[in-house]
Motif scaffolding. Structure first.
Motif, PDB file in Angstrom:
ATOM      1  N   HIS A  70       7.750 -32.863  -5.063  1.00 36.99           N
ATOM      2  CA  HIS A  70       8.367 -32.026  -6.092  1.00 36.99           C
ATOM      3  C   HIS A  70       9.245 -30.915  -5.519  1.00 36.99           C
ATOM      4  O   HIS A  70       9.924 -30.229  -6.281  1.00 36.99           O
ATOM      5  CB  HIS A  70       7.283 -31.374  -6.961  1.00 36.99           C
ATOM      6  CG  HIS A  70       6.492 -32.328  -7.789  1.00 36.99           C
ATOM      7  ND1 HIS A  70       5.345 -32.928  -7.336  1.00 36.99           N
ATOM      8  CD2 HIS A  70       6.678 -32.783  -9.064  1.00 36.99           C
ATOM      9  CE1 HIS A  70       4.837 -33.702  -8.284  1.00 36.99           C
ATOM     10  NE2 HIS A  70       5.617 -33.637  -9.336  1.00 36.99           N
ATOM     11  N   PHE A  71       9.217 -30.737  -4.223  1.00 34.08           N
ATOM     12  CA  PHE A  71      10.033 -29.684  -3.612  1.00 34.08           C
ATOM     13  C   PHE A  71      11.338 -30.223  -3.022  1.00 34.08           C
ATOM     14  O   PHE A  71      12.094 -29.461  -2.427  1.00 34.08           O
ATOM     15  CB  PHE A  71       9.240 -28.969  -2.507  1.00 34.08           C
ATOM     16  CG  PHE A  71       8.146 -28.078  -3.030  1.00 34.08           C
ATOM     17  CD1 PHE A  71       8.431 -26.843  -3.582  1.00 34.08           C
ATOM     18  CD2 PHE A  71       6.826 -28.487  -2.992  1.00 34.08           C
ATOM     19  CE1 PHE A  71       7.422 -26.022  -4.067  1.00 34.08           C
ATOM     20  CE2 PHE A  71       5.802 -27.677  -3.465  1.00 34.08           C
ATOM     21  CZ  PHE A  71       6.105 -26.441  -4.010  1.00 34.08           C
ATOM     22  N   PHE A 103       3.590 -33.872 -13.774  1.00 29.14           N
ATOM     23  CA  PHE A 103       2.415 -33.321 -13.103  1.00 29.14           C
ATOM     24  C   PHE A 103       1.108 -33.957 -13.565  1.00 29.14           C
ATOM     25  O   PHE A 103       0.042 -33.500 -13.174  1.00 29.14           O
ATOM     26  CB  PHE A 103       2.355 -31.811 -13.315  1.00 29.14           C
ATOM     27  CG  PHE A 103       3.568 -31.091 -12.792  1.00 29.14           C
ATOM     28  CD1 PHE A 103       3.839 -31.075 -11.425  1.00 29.14           C
ATOM     29  CD2 PHE A 103       4.445 -30.451 -13.650  1.00 29.14           C
ATOM     30  CE1 PHE A 103       4.959 -30.417 -10.938  1.00 29.14           C
ATOM     31  CE2 PHE A 103       5.562 -29.785 -13.173  1.00 29.14           C
ATOM     32  CZ  PHE A 103       5.825 -29.770 -11.807  1.00 29.14           C
ATOM     33  N   ASN A 104       1.208 -34.983 -14.375  1.00 35.27           N
ATOM     34  CA  ASN A 104       0.005 -35.732 -14.712  1.00 35.27           C
ATOM     35  C   ASN A 104      -0.292 -36.792 -13.672  1.00 35.27           C
ATOM     36  O   ASN A 104      -1.441 -37.028 -13.309  1.00 35.27           O
ATOM     37  CB  ASN A 104       0.142 -36.412 -16.075  1.00 35.27           C
ATOM     38  CG  ASN A 104      -1.057 -37.281 -16.393  1.00 35.27           C
ATOM     39  OD1 ASN A 104      -2.154 -36.779 -16.594  1.00 35.27           O
ATOM     40  ND2 ASN A 104      -0.870 -38.594 -16.402  1.00 35.27           N
ATOM     41  N   VAL A 148       1.074 -26.932  -8.600  1.00 35.14           N
ATOM     42  CA  VAL A 148       1.970 -26.993  -9.753  1.00 35.14           C
ATOM     43  C   VAL A 148       2.579 -25.623 -10.026  1.00 35.14           C
ATOM     44  O   VAL A 148       3.771 -25.501 -10.338  1.00 35.14           O
ATOM     45  CB  VAL A 148       1.225 -27.533 -10.987  1.00 35.14           C
ATOM     46  CG1 VAL A 148       2.093 -27.428 -12.241  1.00 35.14           C
ATOM     47  CG2 VAL A 148       0.796 -28.986 -10.759  1.00 35.14           C
ATOM     48  N   THR A 149       1.793 -24.567  -9.888  1.00 37.49           N
ATOM     49  CA  THR A 149       2.322 -23.215 -10.062  1.00 37.49           C
ATOM     50  C   THR A 149       3.453 -22.950  -9.078  1.00 37.49           C
ATOM     51  O   THR A 149       4.503 -22.402  -9.445  1.00 37.49           O
ATOM     52  CB  THR A 149       1.203 -22.174  -9.867  1.00 37.49           C
ATOM     53  OG1 THR A 149       0.160 -22.424 -10.800  1.00 37.49           O
ATOM     54  CG2 THR A 149       1.729 -20.765 -10.067  1.00 37.49           C
ATOM     55  N   ARG A 150       3.257 -23.343  -7.835  1.00 37.35           N
ATOM     56  CA  ARG A 150       4.293 -23.130  -6.820  1.00 37.35           C
ATOM     57  C   ARG A 150       5.559 -23.922  -7.134  1.00 37.35           C
ATOM     58  O   ARG A 150       6.682 -23.423  -6.967  1.00 37.35           O
ATOM     59  CB  ARG A 150       3.774 -23.525  -5.436  1.00 37.35           C
ATOM     60  CG  ARG A 150       2.818 -22.510  -4.822  1.00 37.35           C
ATOM     61  CD  ARG A 150       2.632 -22.737  -3.326  1.00 37.35           C
ATOM     62  NE  ARG A 150       1.976 -24.010  -3.028  1.00 37.35           N
ATOM     63  CZ  ARG A 150       2.530 -25.004  -2.348  1.00 37.35           C
ATOM     64  NH1 ARG A 150       3.773 -24.891  -1.903  1.00 37.35           N
ATOM     65  NH2 ARG A 150       1.845 -26.113  -2.118  1.00 37.35           N
ATOM     66  N   ALA A 167       4.312 -36.215 -20.011  1.00 37.67           N
ATOM     67  CA  ALA A 167       2.956 -36.725 -20.275  1.00 37.67           C
ATOM     68  C   ALA A 167       1.934 -35.597 -20.400  1.00 37.67           C
ATOM     69  O   ALA A 167       0.791 -35.736 -19.974  1.00 37.67           O
ATOM     70  CB  ALA A 167       2.537 -37.714 -19.193  1.00 37.67           C
ATOM     71  N   ALA A 168       2.349 -34.490 -21.001  1.00 38.58           N
ATOM     72  CA  ALA A 168       1.414 -33.369 -21.165  1.00 38.58           C
ATOM     73  C   ALA A 168       0.205 -33.785 -21.985  1.00 38.58           C
ATOM     74  O   ALA A 168      -0.893 -33.246 -21.799  1.00 38.58           O
ATOM     75  CB  ALA A 168       2.127 -32.191 -21.830  1.00 38.58           C
ATOM     76  N   TYR A 169       0.392 -34.752 -22.866  1.00 29.42           N
ATOM     77  CA  TYR A 169      -0.726 -35.203 -23.699  1.00 29.42           C
ATOM     78  C   TYR A 169      -1.877 -35.772 -22.871  1.00 29.42           C
ATOM     79  O   TYR A 169      -3.010 -35.861 -23.356  1.00 29.42           O
ATOM     80  CB  TYR A 169      -0.245 -36.259 -24.700  1.00 29.42           C
ATOM     81  CG  TYR A 169       0.362 -37.498 -24.068  1.00 29.42           C
ATOM     82  CD1 TYR A 169      -0.436 -38.586 -23.719  1.00 29.42           C
ATOM     83  CD2 TYR A 169       1.727 -37.581 -23.830  1.00 29.42           C
ATOM     84  CE1 TYR A 169       0.121 -39.718 -23.132  1.00 29.42           C
ATOM     85  CE2 TYR A 169       2.286 -38.707 -23.253  1.00 29.42           C
ATOM     86  CZ  TYR A 169       1.484 -39.773 -22.904  1.00 29.42           C
ATOM     87  OH  TYR A 169       2.030 -40.892 -22.316  1.00 29.42           O
ATOM     88  N   ALA A 170      -1.597 -36.196 -21.633  1.00 27.28           N
ATOM     89  CA  ALA A 170      -2.641 -36.757 -20.771  1.00 27.28           C
ATOM     90  C   ALA A 170      -3.271 -35.701 -19.870  1.00 27.28           C
ATOM     91  O   ALA A 170      -4.212 -36.005 -19.129  1.00 27.28           O
ATOM     92  CB  ALA A 170      -2.061 -37.889 -19.926  1.00 27.28           C
ATOM     93  N   VAL A 171      -2.745 -34.482 -19.914  1.00 29.36           N
ATOM     94  CA  VAL A 171      -3.248 -33.388 -19.082  1.00 29.36           C
ATOM     95  C   VAL A 171      -4.138 -32.486 -19.935  1.00 29.36           C
ATOM     96  O   VAL A 171      -3.738 -32.086 -21.032  1.00 29.36           O
ATOM     97  CB  VAL A 171      -2.083 -32.566 -18.494  1.00 29.36           C
ATOM     98  CG1 VAL A 171      -2.604 -31.392 -17.670  1.00 29.36           C
ATOM     99  CG2 VAL A 171      -1.164 -33.449 -17.665  1.00 29.36           C
TER     100      VAL A 171
END
Length: 419
Positions: A70-71, A103-104, A148-150, A167-171
């Motif tokens: 992600h970076f 991020f899921n 994830v915060t970073r 996919a926030a629904y899965a988190v």
């Protein structure tokens, strides 16, 4: 809700498809395709948009949702300098940039290793909806929340204005409660929207601390009611939609990177404008999926490569687009312009003033005024039993229309009266 988002209208772009990147990362290292997207920013501004909602741009194996790092910018798109130039160019034009964060789940080759993967009771790694190459992160691990915060702060530091959380629904919503305080403290103006397909939208927002979620219920009701000649479905969905406004403003759309194109979904192409009228007159933070403004067609299929048709490459410049799409572009300009001249619609409460299967009158009301939207999908002209005294025409299918309560067959009319 952060203040700038209340005025946002996004052009939603899937960069890997838009720029013609190859399917696998290994096939095309070290390219600079993000520069092609930068060349289209004026097109987005002329459309009337004030934000750029980007699909995945981070290093991944294939479609961007199997993230490796992600970076790091995906080498098929370019590098960090290309990204910085895109954000700077967008900022010069008044376009806010919102990134897509996955991020899921991640690729099995995720750079941080397998210690963060979630395991099933049998010891095997958990995966996302049966996709064995998409391994679920273990959101109970503090290290995952810290990571994830970073990531969120890193790209906000580089100039983006918010995040769409895939996919926030899965988190678990409580995960975001651990992540967001440090993000809000550092970037209080960041807008964070979660992808939620169904269920209790309000509860997810309240439990997670997100600003918004995607309004799939309204999306489905719009095209389905038009196809079935059943505005009662739309009326039911609007009751639920308006209730959301007591807690948050949803992110609204009639097309995105995961669904069949609107022009292909509708059984009668004459009703494309009706769908767009609803998007631009109802409450929400709207987005236009790239190509929809040119009446692109594309069918999503549940198979390998089934998203390719809805995530196509754009040409090098607008002049290379097919001529038959430009009337739809100009329709978007007119309706987006109408929305921007009435920004209070973002929170306006809409009531159903008149309803039949094929005709509906909607009143969107706020302190600043009211908008009356009249839709007719029948073959014959329809006279709405409404008093439109004091209203003026702000958008119409037929230039020159005067305020009135009769709408032609397959026509529409938007009227306004101010406080």
């Amino acid at each position: 809700m952060v203040r700038w988002a209340e005025h946002a209208i996004f052009w939603h772009v899937y960069p890997l498809g838009f720029t013609g990147a190859p399917r696998a990362a290994a096939e095309s290292p070290g390219q600079h395709r993000l520069r092609r997207l930068a060349d289209w920013l004026d097109y987005a501004v002329e459309l009337g948009c004030s934000g750029l909602l980007l699909g995945p741009v981070f290093a991944s194996e294939t479609h961007g949702y199997d993230t490796v790092d992600h970076f790091r910018i995906d080498p098929r798109l370019g590098d960090e300098q290309d990204f910085d130039r895109l954000v700077a160019a967008a900022g010069e034009r008044g376009l806010r940039v919102v990134l897509d964060g996955v991020f899921n789940h991640v690729s099995a080759r995720f750079a941080q290793g397998r210690d963060w993967f979630r395991r099933r009771p049998d010891g095997a790694y958990d995966v996302f909806e049966g996709h064995h190459h998409l391994v679920a992160l273990d959101h109970a691990k503090p290290a995952v929340a810290e990571y994830v915060t970073r990531v969120l702060n890193h790209w906000l530091d580089r100039g983006v204005s918010g995040w769409r959380l895939d996919a926030a629904y899965a988190v678990p919503p409580e995960f975001w409660q651990r992540v967001l305080p440090a993000v809000r403290e550092r970037h209080p103006d960041a807008w964070l929207v979660g992808e939620v397909l169904h269920g209790d939208y309000t509860a997810y927002v309240e439990r997670s601390g997100l600003d918004s979620v995607t309004q799939y219920e309204l999306w489905k009701a719009i095209w389905s009611s038009l196809n079935d000649g059943n505005f009662f479905e739309l009326a039911w969905a609007l009751k639920r939609h308006v209730a959301l406004l007591d807690v948050f403003v949803p992110q609204t759309f009639v097309g995105n990177h995961d669904v069949t194109r609107l022009a292909s979904r509708l059984t009668d192409e004459r009703h494309f404008a009706h769908a767009l009228v609803l998007l631009t007159t109802l409450a929400g933070v709207p987005s236009i999926y790239y190509g929809d403004e040119q009446a692109f067609r594309g069918l999503k299929e549940e198979r390998e490569g089934g998203d390719d048709a809805i995530r196509p490459a754009f040409p090098r410049e607008p002049g290379e687009l097919a001529p038959f799409g430009w009337p739809t572009y100009r329709l978007h300009q007119r309706l987006i312009g109408m929305r921007r001249r009435h920004p209070w619609l973002v929170r306006a409460h809409t009531s159903v003033e008149h309803l039949t299967n094929r005709a509906v009158a909607l009143r969107s009301l706020a302190a600043e005024g009211e908008v009356l939207t009249l839709l007719n999908i029948g073959d014959e002209p329809y006279r709405f039993p409404l008093d439109v005294t004091g209203f003026s025409v702000i958008a119409t299918a037929s230039p020159g229309d005067r305020p009135g309560s009769t709408v032609p067959g397959h026509g529409w009319l938007v009227l306004a009266k101010y406080a």
